[in-house]
Design an enzyme around this catalytic site. Structure first.
Site, PDB file in Angstrom:
ATOM      1  N   TRP A 106      40.915  34.601  46.969  1.00 54.89           N
ATOM      2  CA  TRP A 106      42.029  34.854  45.180  1.00 54.89           C
ATOM      3  C   TRP A 106      43.116  34.650  46.293  1.00 54.89           C
ATOM      4  CZ3 TRP A 106      39.496  33.163  41.676  1.00 54.89           C
ATOM      5  CH2 TRP A 106      38.032  33.515  41.786  1.00 54.89           C
ATOM      6  N   ASP A 176      48.398  41.069  42.874  1.00 58.35           N
ATOM      7  CA  ASP A 176      46.897  41.022  42.452  1.00 58.35           C
ATOM      8  C   ASP A 176      46.880  42.058  42.664  1.00 58.35           C
ATOM      9  OD1 ASP A 176      44.869  40.449  41.020  1.00 58.35           O
ATOM     10  OD2 ASP A 176      44.655  38.284  41.798  1.00 58.35           O
ATOM     11  N   LYS A 200      38.352  44.112  34.764  1.00 53.65           N
ATOM     12  CA  LYS A 200      37.187  45.991  35.928  1.00 53.65           C
ATOM     13  C   LYS A 200      37.870  47.025  34.990  1.00 53.65           C
ATOM     14  CE  LYS A 200      37.746  41.672  38.782  1.00 53.65           C
ATOM     15  NZ  LYS A 200      36.333  40.624  39.261  1.00 53.65           N
TER      16      LYS A 200
END
Length: 363
Positions: A106, A176, A200
């Site tokens: 990511w 992030d 999440k």
């Protein structure tokens, strides 16, 4: 036994399981929210009912993370990947650069996207050791003129995280935190901005949260697409366009649940205990292997492999039969992964360990 009590243990990385009390409350309010005669999904985003939901959601998140007043909190109608584009457009002026620490897929994707707009630079890349550890970043590693330093705080795919965050003075730290926000205490003042997809530890997918220092808003002086313009979103209090109202409502319920559980302090202790149970077991057997360096292991995403990879499909099929869902690794990396976010109960970890022991004996 109620329908809710028959729910399986969902180890998916996201969209992830939600707390059962949250689901029960949402179900009870679904058809008739606060005696309005409407579902919360139906009420106007400009009406008083939703306005209160939005205000309470933002206030709860500020309280849970102890967000200072010089930071703006906002909801955006997209997942975390939106910010891969929005960050450079909002924070970098034409020709400016930022530094990226590549600790997984990511972070790499975020840098690749930023390169479409600015000549950003890489200050660390863990690809050579398959991203099994994270670096200790400090000011000496930052390039002259870097407008910010970007990290992925927890690597969902590969199961690593920063045990401690770098304290930088040369440039703002941008993180992030999609797969670990609200799972452990953080000092928000260490960061210029934090963003996270909701799916999440916050709520349903399709929503992201941004926490950003107010002096960074409008920094780039660029013409930014309106739905990615942080300053415009802040000015309109996350309501420039119709926001994902139901996702925000569900997030509020999760924030309330977390506060009732004792807040981030309490959930961090709970999460550490859950992860320790699983890692302690993994470290006692050679049948399963945890590839991430112990000091860099994620508490949210426990990645492991089987000594004999040919047994993976059999392991996953048996797990599903036991009500242990979503243990397959990400399609880009393979292997196995147990995502044990805030909502995963201790009983789910124990059930997984029991199954792993049973499978090893039968293999």
């Amino acid at each position: 036994m109620s329908e809710f009590e028959r729910r399986i243990y969902n180890f998916c990385a996201g969209p992830a399981m939600l707390p059962t009390p949250v689901m029960e409350k949402a179900a009870s309010e679904f058809l008739n929210y606060r005696r309005s005669g409407m579902s919360i999904m139906e009420v106007s985003h400009r009406g008083k009912l939703f306005e209160k939901v939005l205000d309470e959601s933002l206030a709860l998140l500020r309280e849970l993370l102890s967000v200072p007043e010089n930071y703006e909190i906002m909801f955006l109608s997209a997942g975390a990947s939106l910010h891969f584009s929005a960050l450079p457009l909002n924070l970098l002026q034409e020709g400016e650069s930022a530094d990226f620490a590549i600790t997984g897929i990511w972070a790499k994707k975020a840098m690749e996207e930023a390169l479409r707009f600015n000549p950003v630079k890489k200050i660390y890349d863990g690809e050579d050791h398959k991203y099994t550890e994270v670096p200790e970043l400090d000011d000496s590693m930052i390039n002259p003129g870097a407008a910010y330093v970007y990290i992925t705080s927890n690597n969902t795919l590969l199961g690593s995280r920063y045990p401690n965050f770098p304290k930088l003075t040369k440039a703002p730290l941008i993180a992030d935190m999609t797969s670990e926000i609200l799972s452990r205490k953080i000092d928000v003042s260490q960061f210029g901005a934090i963003f996270a997809g909701a799916q999440k530890n916050i709520g349903p997918s399709g929503l992201s949260v941004l926490i950003i220092r107010k002096d960074l808003l409008g920094r780039s002086k660029r013409t930014v697409p309106v739905l990615m313009d942080y300053a415009l979103t802040a000015k309109n209090k996350s309501m420039y366009n119709t926001p994902p109202t139901y996702s925000i409502y569900m997030s509020k319920l999760v924030f309330e649940w977390l506060k009732e559980k004792g807040g981030v302090d309490a959930i961090e202790k709970f999460n550490d205990e859950k992860a320790k149970l699983l890692y302690d077991y993994l470290d006692t057997t050679s049948f399963y292997q945890a590839p991430v360096k112990p000091s860099s292991r994620s508490v949210m995403n426990v990645v492991f492999t089987l000594q004999d990879k040919n047994l993976e499909s059999k392991f996953l099929a048996g797990a599903e039969e036991k009500g242990l869902h979503g243990l397959e690794g990400h399609r880009l990396v393979g292997g196995l992964r147990a995502s044990i976010y805030n909502s995963m109960p201790r009983e789910g970890i124990l059930a997984l360990i029991d199954y792993m022991k049973e499978f090893e004996k039968k293999a």
